[in-house]
Design a protein around this motif. Structure first.
Motif, PDB file in Angstrom:
ATOM      1  N   ARG A 416       0.831  -1.210   0.000  1.00  0.00           N
ATOM      2  CA  ARG A 416       0.000   0.000   0.000  1.00  0.00           C
ATOM      3  C   ARG A 416       0.864   1.257   0.000  1.00  0.00           C
ATOM      4  O   ARG A 416       0.648   2.194  -0.779  1.00  0.00           O
ATOM      5  N   THR A 417       1.851   1.287   0.900  1.00  0.00           N
ATOM      6  CA  THR A 417       2.643   2.502   1.075  1.00  0.00           C
ATOM      7  C   THR A 417       3.533   2.785  -0.129  1.00  0.00           C
ATOM      8  O   THR A 417       3.607   3.924  -0.604  1.00  0.00           O
ATOM      9  N   LEU A 418       4.224   1.763  -0.634  1.00  0.00           N
ATOM     10  CA  LEU A 418       5.212   1.981  -1.682  1.00  0.00           C
ATOM     11  C   LEU A 418       4.595   2.150  -3.067  1.00  0.00           C
ATOM     12  O   LEU A 418       5.132   2.902  -3.894  1.00  0.00           O
ATOM     13  N   HIS A 419       3.495   1.471  -3.344  1.00  0.00           N
ATOM     14  CA  HIS A 419       2.984   1.421  -4.710  1.00  0.00           C
ATOM     15  C   HIS A 419       1.646   2.136  -4.911  1.00  0.00           C
ATOM     16  O   HIS A 419       1.390   2.643  -6.003  1.00  0.00           O
ATOM     17  N   LEU A 420       0.795   2.164  -3.896  1.00  0.00           N
ATOM     18  CA  LEU A 420      -0.536   2.734  -4.084  1.00  0.00           C
ATOM     19  C   LEU A 420      -0.638   4.180  -3.611  1.00  0.00           C
ATOM     20  O   LEU A 420      -1.371   4.975  -4.208  1.00  0.00           O
ATOM     21  N   GLU A 421       0.073   4.532  -2.557  1.00  0.00           N
ATOM     22  CA  GLU A 421      -0.025   5.910  -2.056  1.00  0.00           C
ATOM     23  C   GLU A 421       0.447   6.953  -3.063  1.00  0.00           C
ATOM     24  O   GLU A 421      -0.159   8.027  -3.162  1.00  0.00           O
ATOM     25  N   PRO A 422       1.538   6.711  -3.847  1.00  0.00           N
ATOM     26  CA  PRO A 422       1.881   7.710  -4.878  1.00  0.00           C
ATOM     27  C   PRO A 422       0.769   7.925  -5.901  1.00  0.00           C
ATOM     28  O   PRO A 422       0.553   9.055  -6.363  1.00  0.00           O
ATOM     29  N   ILE A 423       0.038   6.866  -6.259  1.00  0.00           N
ATOM     30  CA  ILE A 423      -1.075   7.021  -7.199  1.00  0.00           C
ATOM     31  C   ILE A 423      -2.207   7.809  -6.556  1.00  0.00           C
ATOM     32  O   ILE A 423      -2.820   8.681  -7.194  1.00  0.00           O
ATOM     33  N   ILE A 424      -2.488   7.535  -5.285  1.00  0.00           N
ATOM     34  CA  ILE A 424      -3.533   8.287  -4.577  1.00  0.00           C
ATOM     35  C   ILE A 424      -3.160   9.754  -4.457  1.00  0.00           C
ATOM     36  O   ILE A 424      -4.008  10.645  -4.605  1.00  0.00           O
TER      37      ILE A 424
END
Length: 516
Positions: A416-424
């Motif tokens: 979640r932190t490394l891959h999804l948060e930048p997209i969010i």
């Protein structure tokens, strides 16, 4: 009408032995040549493994074609027609490894998006996909100020931004990205703006976060695209100092060019630069990585099932001298049919005095462990617990320990932190211009807080809240914290014991006692 050889009809087989030897040789030669031709035809229709592993070829395996639209600045100048193929690609230098299909058998190569899409239709691969997506995005989260009491961020604006994330169904968008990334090795999403599908659409221009470019209310939505329909348009392979070195500057999506700033890619298992063109600039598919282990599991499962069906064999010792004659072979086959018809427990089996009946049984001990280990290997490569993959605890496998469950939760949090948060973060920046025409919430003023991956039972949760409150109370009694600091910590923690404390109430909870 009977067939002919050199103008003479072929006689019936019963009369074949009475023909002249020369004519028999001609018949044999004709039959042999006909058989050779049939074998050659079969071999020509079935492509070899080396042929399958060649790069895309326009004349073979073509799924469809499309013509690219006009390039920016060159109105009317169309690029050549593109072909979409289902043939696997192989990077240069992999010829030796590709012999015998080893390149694809070990789950290392790129079999093509159609082949990867077909994997997800099988139950075992679907379990991997479902466990991955649901484990990471079973729930969502929201933006919160870093300090809920002293924050200078307008809470109303934060609530509007969180409501916009729900309005544009960002959770479903992320789930599609994670699903595509698990299947194909890449999740690909587009930021669609109003007017992009019209003649004046600006899909080839950069999407800069400025009021001039991002008008209020211009965002149409966020759409996940199946990677089968995309391909890189332009990327740099000459200057390593270029920001677009082996990184697509634009993407073709069904014949339309989109600038990279309008696209969002999710790749968690990237490949090295030399392999990126062969992989269509995607990563390694998790389903394809698990293919050798799933194949081993399926083979073991089928072999165990077949062994259960053939665990008991009846051996009948009889006189085989009669096999030497044609009439004796007929009697032997008749005897075997009679033996099989009467071998079950409901019939009467009779054997001759010169026959011996033996029951041969295959031991089945250890089969459950072998089958369980084959299943456990799938969980090892996908980094998930057996409970997550199967939904229950299969016989022969140890129960998932608390340590394994915590490690699985930690991996999901890291994902979640490394891959999804930048997209969010990128989506939230775009939505700010959609809501207010400018950016009102700067990066760092708020933090993204995920919903818990797993919730403890109510009784355990209540005990945790109580222990946390008691710890703060002890810190106040020992003078480590002031009552006001303890109150703030209790409010920030979300402890249910703080529900009766109002945020506006700023009096000291320690009473009126003052130090002289």
């Amino acid at each position: 009408m009977p067939p002919y050889v050199n103008g003479l009809p072929l006689p019936p087989m019963s009369d074949f032995e009475h023909l002249a030897p020369d004519f028999q040789k001609k018949v044999f030669s004709f039959a042999q040549s006909l058989a050779d031709e049939m074998v050659q035809e079969d071999q020509s229709t079935a492509p070899s493994s080396e042929e399958l592993l060649k790069p895309y070829q326009p004349e073979k395996g073509v799924i469809g074609t499309y013509r690219r639209g006009p390039r920016a600045g060159k109105i009317g100048d169309e690029a050549p027609r593109m072909t979409v193929s289902n043939m696997p690609q192989m990077p240069i230098g992999m010829d030796g490894f590709a012999q015998g299909g080893e390149f694809l058998h070990q789950g290392v190569g790129f079999p093509g998006f159609p082949a990867l899409s077909a994997l997800a239709k099988r139950g075992d691969y679907q379990n991997i996909l479902t466990a991955k997506v649901d484990g990471v995005l079973r729930s969502f989260g929201e933006w919160q100020p870093h300090d809920t009491l002293d924050s200078k961020v307008d809470k109303k604006q934060v609530d509007e931004l969180n409501a916009a994330l729900k309005e544009f169904n960002v959770l479903s968008f992320l789930r599609d990205l994670v699903s595509h990334e698990t299947i194909y090795g890449m999740g690909f999403g587009l930021v669609t703006m109003r007017g992009d599908d019209g003649p004046d659409g600006e899909t080839e221009t950069p999407l800069t976060l400025t009021p001039h470019k991002m008008g209020k209310g211009n965002v149409k939505g966020f759409r996940a695209i199946d990677p089968t329909w995309i391909s890189p348009d332009a990327y740099n392979t000459q200057s390593a100092a270029s920001p677009w070195y082996y990184k697509p500057q634009a993407w073709w999506v069904q014949g339309t060019s989109y600038h990279a700033s309008r696209c969002m890619t999710l790749i968690t298992r990237p490949v090295t630069d030399i392999y990126k063109p062969a992989y269509n600039f995607s990563g390694v598919s998790l389903l394809f990585m698990a293919k050798p282990y799933v194949d081993n599991w399926l083979k073991t499962r089928d072999n165990v099932t077949a062994l259960l069906s053939t665990m008991r064999t009846m051996a009948l010792t009889t006189n085989f001298d009669q096999v030497l004659s044609a009439e004796g072979r007929m009697r032997m086959k008749k005897r075997a049919r009679e033996f099989n018809a009467a071998r079950n427990n409901m019939g009467l089996m009779m054997i001759g005095k010169d026959e011996t009946l033996t029951n041969i049984t295959t031991p089945l001990s250890g089969l459950d462990r072998l089958q369980a280990q084959a299943l456990e290997q799938i969980c090892n490569i996908t980094q998930m617990t057996v409970m997550e993959f199967t939904g229950n605890q299969p016989t022969g496998l140890n129960a998932s320990s608390d340590g394994a469950l915590r490690l699985s939760d930690d991996r999901k949090k890291s994902y979640r932190t490394l891959h999804l948060e930048p997209i969010i973060q990128r989506i939230s920046d775009i939505l700010q211009f959609h809501l207010w025409g400018k950016r009102l919430i700067e990066l760092g003023a708020v933090k993204w807080v995920w919903d818990p991956i797993s919730e403890p039972p109510p009784r355990e949760k209540a005990d945790m809240d109580l222990q946390y409150a008691r710890g703060l109370s002890d810190a106040v009694d020992q003078g480590i914290l002031s009552a006001e600091d303890a109150r703030r910590a209790l409010l920030r923690s979300g402890n249910r014991l703080s529900l009766g404390i109002e945020e506006e109430d700023s009096h000291d909870l320690g009473g009126e006692e003052e130090n002289p």
